[in-house]
Design a protein around this motif. Structure first.
Motif, short mmCIF file in Angstrom:
data_model
loop_
_atom_site.label_atom_id
_atom_site.label_comp_id
_atom_site.label_asym_id
_atom_site.label_seq_id
_atom_site.Cartn_x
_atom_site.Cartn_y
_atom_site.Cartn_z
N ASP A 13 8.96 -71.88 -44.28
CA ASP A 13 8.97 -73.18 -43.76
C ASP A 13 7.83 -73.31 -42.89
OD1 ASP A 13 11.23 -73.89 -45.31
OD2 ASP A 13 12.49 -73.65 -43.60
N SER A 14 7.61 -72.44 -41.78
CA SER A 14 6.39 -72.63 -41.04
C SER A 14 5.19 -72.35 -41.38
CB SER A 14 6.70 -71.64 -39.90
OG SER A 14 6.57 -70.20 -40.18
N THR A 15 5.01 -71.72 -42.55
CA THR A 15 3.62 -71.54 -42.87
C THR A 15 3.44 -72.78 -44.04
OG1 THR A 15 4.12 -69.14 -43.46
CG2 THR A 15 2.37 -70.09 -44.83
N GLN A 16 4.36 -73.14 -44.77
CA GLN A 16 4.03 -74.51 -45.39
C GLN A 16 3.86 -75.72 -44.67
OE1 GLN A 16 7.32 -75.02 -48.33
NE2 GLN A 16 6.35 -73.63 -49.63
N GLN A 17 4.51 -75.59 -43.42
CA GLN A 17 4.20 -76.63 -42.28
C GLN A 17 2.65 -76.48 -41.93
OE1 GLN A 17 5.88 -79.56 -41.63
NE2 GLN A 17 3.91 -80.02 -40.92
N LYS A 42 -2.93 -81.02 -54.27
CA LYS A 42 -3.62 -81.40 -55.18
C LYS A 42 -5.10 -81.87 -54.89
CE LYS A 42 0.03 -82.90 -57.96
NZ LYS A 42 0.98 -84.06 -58.57
N PHE A 43 -6.25 -81.20 -55.33
CA PHE A 43 -7.44 -81.73 -54.69
C PHE A 43 -7.97 -83.00 -55.62
CE2 PHE A 43 -6.53 -77.16 -53.42
CZ PHE A 43 -7.20 -77.39 -52.50
N GLU A 44 -9.09 -83.46 -55.34
CA GLU A 44 -9.86 -84.53 -55.76
C GLU A 44 -10.17 -84.10 -57.23
OE1 GLU A 44 -12.89 -88.01 -54.46
OE2 GLU A 44 -13.26 -86.16 -53.66
N SER A 45 -10.75 -82.75 -57.37
CA SER A 45 -11.21 -82.25 -58.46
C SER A 45 -10.36 -82.13 -59.65
CB SER A 45 -11.88 -80.98 -58.02
OG SER A 45 -10.76 -80.06 -57.59
N GLY A 46 -9.00 -82.14 -59.27
CA GLY A 46 -8.07 -81.78 -60.07
C GLY A 46 -7.40 -80.53 -60.39
N GLN A 47 -7.88 -79.75 -59.08
CA GLN A 47 -7.42 -78.46 -58.96
C GLN A 47 -6.04 -78.53 -57.89
OE1 GLN A 47 -8.67 -75.62 -60.44
NE2 GLN A 47 -10.92 -76.08 -60.51
N GLN A 48 -5.38 -77.52 -58.31
CA GLN A 48 -4.02 -77.42 -57.53
C GLN A 48 -3.65 -76.14 -56.96
OE1 GLN A 48 -0.52 -79.42 -59.23
NE2 GLN A 48 -1.78 -80.01 -61.02
N LEU A 49 -2.85 -76.14 -55.89
CA LEU A 49 -2.69 -74.62 -55.17
C LEU A 49 -1.15 -75.06 -55.08
CD1 LEU A 49 -5.03 -73.91 -52.40
CD2 LEU A 49 -4.76 -72.97 -54.55
N ILE A 50 -0.09 -74.28 -55.83
CA ILE A 50 1.30 -74.36 -55.69
C ILE A 50 1.98 -73.29 -54.97
CG2 ILE A 50 3.43 -74.78 -57.06
CD1 ILE A 50 1.21 -76.00 -59.26
N PHE A 51 2.73 -73.44 -53.73
CA PHE A 51 3.25 -72.57 -53.14
C PHE A 51 4.81 -72.35 -53.17
CE2 PHE A 51 -0.74 -73.87 -50.91
CZ PHE A 51 -1.27 -72.64 -50.71
N SER A 52 5.31 -71.57 -53.63
CA SER A 52 6.81 -71.44 -53.75
C SER A 52 7.15 -70.16 -53.36
CB SER A 52 7.08 -71.55 -55.40
OG SER A 52 6.53 -70.42 -56.01
N ARG A 53 8.72 -70.31 -52.98
CA ARG A 53 9.16 -69.24 -52.41
C ARG A 53 10.20 -68.42 -53.28
NH1 ARG A 53 12.09 -71.53 -47.43
NH2 ARG A 53 10.50 -73.29 -47.86
N LEU A 105 -12.58 -74.03 -44.62
CA LEU A 105 -11.55 -74.35 -43.68
C LEU A 105 -10.91 -72.86 -43.11
CD1 LEU A 105 -9.19 -76.75 -45.72
CD2 LEU A 105 -11.17 -77.43 -44.20
N ASP A 106 -10.41 -72.91 -42.07
CA ASP A 106 -9.77 -71.88 -41.16
C ASP A 106 -8.20 -71.83 -41.48
OD1 ASP A 106 -8.98 -69.87 -39.56
OD2 ASP A 106 -9.83 -70.79 -37.60
N PHE A 107 -7.84 -70.72 -42.20
CA PHE A 107 -6.44 -70.61 -42.43
C PHE A 107 -5.82 -69.37 -41.59
CE2 PHE A 107 -7.91 -72.80 -46.23
CZ PHE A 107 -7.01 -73.80 -46.28
N ASP A 108 -6.72 -69.01 -40.58
CA ASP A 108 -6.19 -67.86 -39.76
C ASP A 108 -4.85 -67.77 -39.14
OD1 ASP A 108 -8.42 -66.56 -40.33
OD2 ASP A 108 -9.45 -66.72 -38.64
N GLU A 109 -4.46 -69.11 -38.78
CA GLU A 109 -3.15 -69.32 -38.11
C GLU A 109 -1.92 -68.99 -39.11
OE1 GLU A 109 -1.40 -73.76 -37.81
OE2 GLU A 109 -3.55 -73.65 -37.53
N ILE A 110 -2.11 -68.66 -40.24
CA ILE A 110 -1.00 -68.54 -41.28
C ILE A 110 -0.79 -67.13 -41.61
CG2 ILE A 110 -0.89 -70.91 -42.17
CD1 ILE A 110 -2.21 -69.70 -44.84
#
Length: 110
Positions: A13-17, A42-53, A105-110
């Motif tokens: 939950d905290s990672t997704q937030q 969903k990105f403008e280009s049509g690419q997607q990232l899907i995160f699931s538990r 982008l900086d994702f270091d906090e996750i």
């Protein structure tokens, strides 16, 4: 020691937030949808990232154009780490987002 169910859900939950916050603050044209514990970016280009538990395995799964990747949480480092390559989720996301959008982008906090 494996994660308890409650700890696992809190971490996901905290990672997704945190991911939602990073994308919201990025200025990128993305659509975010969080439904039933699945976060879709969903990105403008049509690419997607899907995160699931994946509760039985206590893993966070990422589906991307390049395929599916499974992450275990490392309590010592406090980071999600790929169960195959040991690449950190933060590193993989920075690379994928750069490929999809050219943004750094900086994702270091996750």
């Amino acid at each position: 020691m494996s994660l308890t169910e409650a700890r696992f859900h809190d971490l996901v939950d905290s990672t997704q937030q945190a991911l939602e916050d990073i994308f919201d603050d990025s200025g990128l044209d993305v659509d975010l949808e969080n439904s039933a514990g699945v976060l879709t970016v969903k990105f403008e280009s049509g690419q997607q990232l899907i995160f699931s538990r994946q509760e039985p395995l206590r893993q966070l799964w990422l589906a991307a154009r390049s395929g599916g990747v499974h992450f275990d949480y490392d309590e010592e480092s406090g980071k999600w780490q790929c169960d195959k390559s040991e690449e950190l989720l933060s590193e993989m996301l920075a690379r994928l987002v750069s490929e999809y959008t050219g943004a750094d982008l900086d994702f270091d906090e996750i």
